[in-house]
Design a protein around this motif. Sequence first.
Motif, PDB file in Angstrom:
ATOM      1  N   ARG A 149       8.148   0.850   5.183  1.00  0.00           N
ATOM      2  CA  ARG A 149       8.406   2.064   4.397  1.00  0.00           C
ATOM      3  C   ARG A 149       7.749   1.937   3.017  1.00  0.00           C
ATOM      4  O   ARG A 149       8.363   2.210   1.999  1.00  0.00           O
ATOM      5  CB  ARG A 149       9.915   2.283   4.233  1.00  0.00           C
ATOM      6  N   GLY A 150       6.493   1.562   2.994  1.00  0.00           N
ATOM      7  CA  GLY A 150       5.809   1.264   1.741  1.00  0.00           C
ATOM      8  C   GLY A 150       5.349   2.451   0.925  1.00  0.00           C
ATOM      9  O   GLY A 150       5.076   2.315  -0.261  1.00  0.00           O
ATOM     10  N   LEU A 151       5.248   3.630   1.540  1.00  0.00           N
ATOM     11  CA  LEU A 151       4.764   4.796   0.807  1.00  0.00           C
ATOM     12  C   LEU A 151       5.955   5.605   0.287  1.00  0.00           C
ATOM     13  O   LEU A 151       6.764   6.107   1.066  1.00  0.00           O
ATOM     14  CB  LEU A 151       3.896   5.689   1.703  1.00  0.00           C
ATOM     15  N   LEU A 152       6.044   5.719  -1.024  1.00  0.00           N
ATOM     16  CA  LEU A 152       7.109   6.474  -1.686  1.00  0.00           C
ATOM     17  C   LEU A 152       6.600   7.880  -1.971  1.00  0.00           C
ATOM     18  O   LEU A 152       5.507   8.050  -2.514  1.00  0.00           O
ATOM     19  CB  LEU A 152       7.501   5.784  -2.990  1.00  0.00           C
ATOM     20  N   VAL A 153       7.393   8.886  -1.575  1.00  0.00           N
ATOM     21  CA  VAL A 153       7.023  10.281  -1.820  1.00  0.00           C
ATOM     22  C   VAL A 153       8.198  11.031  -2.440  1.00  0.00           C
ATOM     23  O   VAL A 153       9.359  10.756  -2.143  1.00  0.00           O
ATOM     24  CB  VAL A 153       6.556  11.009  -0.535  1.00  0.00           C
ATOM     25  N   PHE A 154       7.855  11.970  -3.305  1.00  0.00           N
ATOM     26  CA  PHE A 154       8.813  12.914  -3.867  1.00  0.00           C
ATOM     27  C   PHE A 154       8.370  14.294  -3.409  1.00  0.00           C
ATOM     28  O   PHE A 154       7.186  14.603  -3.409  1.00  0.00           O
ATOM     29  CB  PHE A 154       8.829  12.849  -5.390  1.00  0.00           C
ATOM     30  N   MET A 183       0.542   7.972   5.297  1.00  0.00           N
ATOM     31  CA  MET A 183       0.375   9.425   5.224  1.00  0.00           C
ATOM     32  C   MET A 183       0.597  10.103   6.572  1.00  0.00           C
ATOM     33  O   MET A 183       1.110  11.222   6.619  1.00  0.00           O
ATOM     34  CB  MET A 183      -0.993   9.798   4.652  1.00  0.00           C
ATOM     35  N   ASP A 184       0.240   9.448   7.659  1.00  0.00           N
ATOM     36  CA  ASP A 184       0.527  10.032   8.971  1.00  0.00           C
ATOM     37  C   ASP A 184       2.031  10.184   9.174  1.00  0.00           C
ATOM     38  O   ASP A 184       2.500  11.210   9.671  1.00  0.00           O
ATOM     39  CB  ASP A 184      -0.068   9.180  10.101  1.00  0.00           C
ATOM     40  N   ALA A 185       2.777   9.169   8.791  1.00  0.00           N
ATOM     41  CA  ALA A 185       4.235   9.231   8.904  1.00  0.00           C
ATOM     42  C   ALA A 185       4.791  10.286   7.950  1.00  0.00           C
ATOM     43  O   ALA A 185       5.755  10.981   8.288  1.00  0.00           O
ATOM     44  CB  ALA A 185       4.854   7.873   8.611  1.00  0.00           C
ATOM     45  N   TYR A 186       4.161  10.430   6.779  1.00  0.00           N
ATOM     46  CA  TYR A 186       4.620  11.476   5.862  1.00  0.00           C
ATOM     47  C   TYR A 186       4.403  12.854   6.487  1.00  0.00           C
ATOM     48  O   TYR A 186       5.269  13.724   6.415  1.00  0.00           O
ATOM     49  CB  TYR A 186       3.931  11.419   4.491  1.00  0.00           C
ATOM     50  N   ARG A 187       3.258  13.057   7.109  1.00  0.00           N
ATOM     51  CA  ARG A 187       2.971  14.348   7.745  1.00  0.00           C
ATOM     52  C   ARG A 187       4.026  14.675   8.797  1.00  0.00           C
ATOM     53  O   ARG A 187       4.513  15.789   8.891  1.00  0.00           O
ATOM     54  CB  ARG A 187       1.560  14.305   8.368  1.00  0.00           C
ATOM     55  N   GLN A 188       4.402  13.671   9.571  1.00  0.00           N
ATOM     56  CA  GLN A 188       5.451  13.843  10.586  1.00  0.00           C
ATOM     57  C   GLN A 188       6.794  14.146   9.930  1.00  0.00           C
ATOM     58  O   GLN A 188       7.524  15.034  10.371  1.00  0.00           O
ATOM     59  CB  GLN A 188       5.560  12.570  11.429  1.00  0.00           C
ATOM     60  N   PHE A 189       7.128  13.433   8.851  1.00  0.00           N
ATOM     61  CA  PHE A 189       8.367  13.662   8.098  1.00  0.00           C
ATOM     62  C   PHE A 189       8.401  15.082   7.542  1.00  0.00           C
ATOM     63  O   PHE A 189       9.418  15.776   7.633  1.00  0.00           O
ATOM     64  CB  PHE A 189       8.466  12.628   6.966  1.00  0.00           C
TER      65      PHE A 189
END
Length: 155
Positions: free
Chosen positions: A66-71, A118-124
């Motif tokens: 879970r290395g990518l932090l997004v707001f 970023m792929d996982a973010y797109r899915q999220f």
Amino acid sequence: MPAPSLDQTDRKILKFLQADGRITTTELAERIGLSVNATGERFRRLMREGFITRFSAELDPDKVGRGLLVFVEIKLDRTSPEIFDAFKRAVERSQDILECHMVAGGFDYLLKSRVSDMDAYRQFLSDVVLALPGVRETHTYAVMEEIKETHILPV
């Protein structure tokens, strides 16, 4: 009801516990200069009065994928008690949303999440965020560098 007061010894206990929740009562007593019994009594009172709400382990986000932090800023299509309640219930059910704050300003909510990439973010975004009740618009901020992150409150 007025908040219970904290003396300097209480503040020291809270400071040491925030830094190391696994500290023994004996070691804590040595650091603050009280007996083990007196320290234990103060600790139990701080728990009972709600100053200490929980203990947990802090994990390395990279090591658990879970290395990518997004707001994510979220604007709702309308604001009503029913939408607020439905949104809140949906957020509380999602394990992928670490924090959610209703804010004053140009948008309604600010979400915090950690994903692998970023792929996982797109899915999220598609599976979780856009599925939340009432979402009209989102703006995402991917964190490039974490300058400071702490859970330790000044006491």
